[in-house]
Motif scaffolding. Structure first.
Motif, PDB file in Angstrom:
ATOM      1  N   GLU A 253     -30.001  -4.669  -4.967  1.00  9.78           N
ATOM      2  CA  GLU A 253     -28.989  -4.986  -3.958  1.00  9.78           C
ATOM      3  C   GLU A 253     -27.647  -5.316  -4.621  1.00  9.78           C
ATOM      4  O   GLU A 253     -27.607  -5.723  -5.790  1.00  9.78           O
TER       5      GLU A 253
ATOM      6  N   GLN B  19     -33.718 -12.039  -6.938  1.00  9.71           N
ATOM      7  CA  GLN B  19     -34.209 -11.155  -5.888  1.00  9.71           C
ATOM      8  C   GLN B  19     -33.287  -9.948  -5.710  1.00  9.71           C
ATOM      9  O   GLN B  19     -33.749  -8.807  -5.604  1.00  9.71           O
TER      10      GLN B  19
ATOM     11  N   ASN C 204     -34.280  -6.013  -6.416  1.00  2.48           N
ATOM     12  CA  ASN C 204     -34.265  -5.057  -5.303  1.00  2.48           C
ATOM     13  C   ASN C 204     -33.121  -4.045  -5.383  1.00  2.48           C
ATOM     14  O   ASN C 204     -32.972  -3.202  -4.489  1.00  2.48           O
TER      15      ASN C 204
END
Length: 265
Positions: A123, A117, A121
């Motif tokens: 991140e 994830q 994204n």
């Protein structure tokens, strides 16, 4: 892993145990073209000088830099992962995650889900992992640090860098020799044996290249990978300490006593 062992090199050792010996045939005859096509996906930087090992402190300094906002670092031992994690936690590094066999399968699955994830994204993620991440995991980091280990393990680590060729420039794989803490740098047995063989092989290759390995294609070179495995097999066959030369194992193998063989193995 596409780093196929030098199977043909085993033929004289296998022949005494099986009349036909070891005579595998490759499924394809254009392997070199496939290696060449993907060779530019990563660039490997080799920091393997014995007189300039990498301390966990200096490695933590690098991993917290903004340029390493998404980075994977693979070490050989759980205590090494702990040492590095402790230093990064002290600094409050953003996106710090850990993955090792010390965690139960469900916990590892949860962490893998977080990793995927965060990568999707964009991140921050600094993942400190042991070798458990090197097989069967579809992850792609822009930069990977890998403690010196067996050459096939380094190739596996490189498979987690720019995995799908999504970057416009090559992903960087930095292979470093960790600073010794007075204990072994590797898990004992065949892993340690392969790691030390890889180190000797790489230093020999550096001599051939007149001191520079960074511009030398190694993990994407079938010929050099085969040479490494030949070195490994030659040393294993001649080593009296190797598990496969233990008397009980060899006796059970030669007498075809598979029940005893399984027990001793």
């Amino acid at each position: 892993t596409a780093t196929q062992p030098a199977f043909s090199h085993l033929h004289p050792h296998v022949k005494p145990l099986a009349p036909s010996g070891w005579a595998p045939r490759p499924l394809i005859d254009f392997a070199n073209e496939l290696f060449t096509a993907t060779a530019g996906r990563t660039r490997v930087v080799w920091r393997i000088d014995r007189d300039r090992p990498t301390s966990w402190e200096s490695l933590a300094d690098e991993l917290e830099q903004p340029v390493n906002r998404q980075v994977l670092c693979i070490v050989n031992l759980k205590r090494h992962a702990t040492a590095l994690l402790d230093r990064l936690k002290e600094r409050g590094v953003e996106g710090l995650l850990h993955l090792s066999t010390q965690m139960c399968p469900r916990h590892r699955a949860e962490v893998l889900s977080q990793i995927q994830q965060r990568l999707r994204n964009g991140e921050p993620i600094r993942l400190i992992a042991t070798q458990c991440i090197e097989a069967g995991v579809d992850l792609s980091f822009p930069q990977v640090y890998r403690a010196l280990g067996p050459l096939e393990a380094i190739a596996q680590a490189a498979g987690r860098c720019n995995r799908h060729g999504e970057m416009l420039t090559p992903g960087e794989v930095i292979v470093f020799l960790p600073e010794s803490d007075g204990k072994t740098l590797y898990p004992p047995g065949s892993y340690e044996h392969a790691a030390k063989t890889a180190e000797t092989f790489l230093l020999s290759l550096r001599g051939e290249m007149q001191g520079n390995l960074d511009d030398c294609q190694i993990i994407a070179s079938p010929e050099r990978i085969a040479r490494y495995y030949e070195w490994l097999y030659d040393l294993k066959m001649s080593s009296k300490k190797d598990t496969l030369t233990k008397y009980e194992v060899r006796q059970a193998l030669e007498s075809l006593n598979f029940s005893d063989l399984a027990q001793h193995y």
